[in-house]
Design an enzyme around this catalytic site. Sequence first.
Site, PDB file in Angstrom:
ATOM      1  N   HIS A 127       8.672   1.807  -5.703  1.00 16.50           N
ATOM      2  CA  HIS A 127       7.453   2.563  -6.021  1.00 16.50           C
ATOM      3  C   HIS A 127       7.408   2.932  -7.503  1.00 16.50           C
ATOM      4  CE1 HIS A 127       7.092   3.963  -1.538  1.00 16.50           C
ATOM      5  NE2 HIS A 127       6.997   2.655  -1.690  1.00 16.50           N
ATOM      6  N   HIS A 145      -0.604  -0.814   0.460  1.00 15.81           N
ATOM      7  CA  HIS A 145       0.773  -0.411   0.158  1.00 15.81           C
ATOM      8  C   HIS A 145       1.677  -1.629   0.025  1.00 15.81           C
ATOM      9  CE1 HIS A 145       4.154   2.265  -0.298  1.00 15.81           C
ATOM     10  NE2 HIS A 145       4.829   1.436   0.477  1.00 15.81           N
ATOM     11  N   ASP A 189       4.096  -2.344  -3.062  1.00 14.35           N
ATOM     12  CA  ASP A 189       5.511  -2.724  -2.951  1.00 14.35           C
ATOM     13  C   ASP A 189       5.790  -4.042  -3.666  1.00 14.35           C
ATOM     14  OD1 ASP A 189       6.544  -0.556  -1.578  1.00 14.35           O
ATOM     15  OD2 ASP A 189       6.536  -1.538   0.381  1.00 14.35           O
ATOM     16  N   HIS A 249      10.508  -6.988   1.039  1.00 10.34           N
ATOM     17  CA  HIS A 249      11.408  -6.887  -0.110  1.00 10.34           C
ATOM     18  C   HIS A 249      12.338  -8.099  -0.220  1.00 10.34           C
ATOM     19  CE1 HIS A 249       9.917  -2.856  -0.506  1.00 10.34           C
ATOM     20  NE2 HIS A 249      10.390  -2.498   0.669  1.00 10.34           N
TER      21      HIS A 249
END
EC number: 3.5.1.108
Length: 307
Positions: free
Chosen positions: A78, A241, A245, A268
């Site tokens: 973030h 979001h 990310d 991720h």
Amino acid sequence: MLQQRSLKTLTRAVGVGLHSGQRVELTLRPAQPDTGIVFRRVDLPQPVDIPVRAEAVTDTRLASTIAQGSAKVHTVEHLMSACAGLGIDNLHVDITAEEVPILDGSSASFVFLLQSAGIVRQNAPKRFIRVTRPVQVREGEGADAKWAQLAPYHGYKLSFEIGFDHPAVDATGQRVEFDLGRGNYRRDIARARTFGFTRDVELMRANGLALGGGLDNAIVMDDYKVLNSDGLRYDDEFVKHKILDAMGDLHLLGKPLLAAYSAFRSGHALNNRLLRALLAQRDAWEVVTFEDERQAPGGFAQPAQAW
């Protein structure tokens, strides 16, 4: 010349880690040109610097973790997303625990901190990694398939599609595109919060995770609906979001990208695999600068205005 950027002065914040629940103090300090973004674990007997780069990522379960030796910093995405959105090249990040504070679960608080400190131009050319041919990574097959790709683009554009089978998510958009040259990161992306399901939170807490999470720093859903009394900040907050990310994960490259990023159900781990795949194919990218700002893509020439 399109110049590098850092902070005018230092700024501080205190919060808790999303997964550890630990209190953590964060200090953001100006850095010299060509420093990059460097995290420093100041709580260790001998402080350890962890420079941001794709190869520094050592864990991608639930968040992005970077490390130098045994020193780690969890949940960096973030803050890194805010740096990407505001064009921050050089920054010292002093931290008193092993996890970046979650604050409100988005990057908006980090944007506010960075802009409050003042963003300054430095007397050095901003260096981009420009993608020159498509690079893609995939995982799974059929209904389990996930993928992420970088392709040539004169600018920075991200397109993301999620695939959550949940009434609250189905009622919102599951695909969004954001172009840094046409949109406004602070307005369009930064306020999108992380999200989770009560059934997953209970399991994570039983395993010592999500100890700092709650309705004040995440969107929480049961099997049918959003539980937050104030609802959503964007109609398509869930997928936005994911864009947030992704911008943070990709900024771990160490230089801003000139590329079109597109992804389906990526996370991720796949984002970091994509960066490593790009770096491994030396003919797929080049480092560029812009002596004439007018030739730079939109979204990079002017620092974002303060709140």
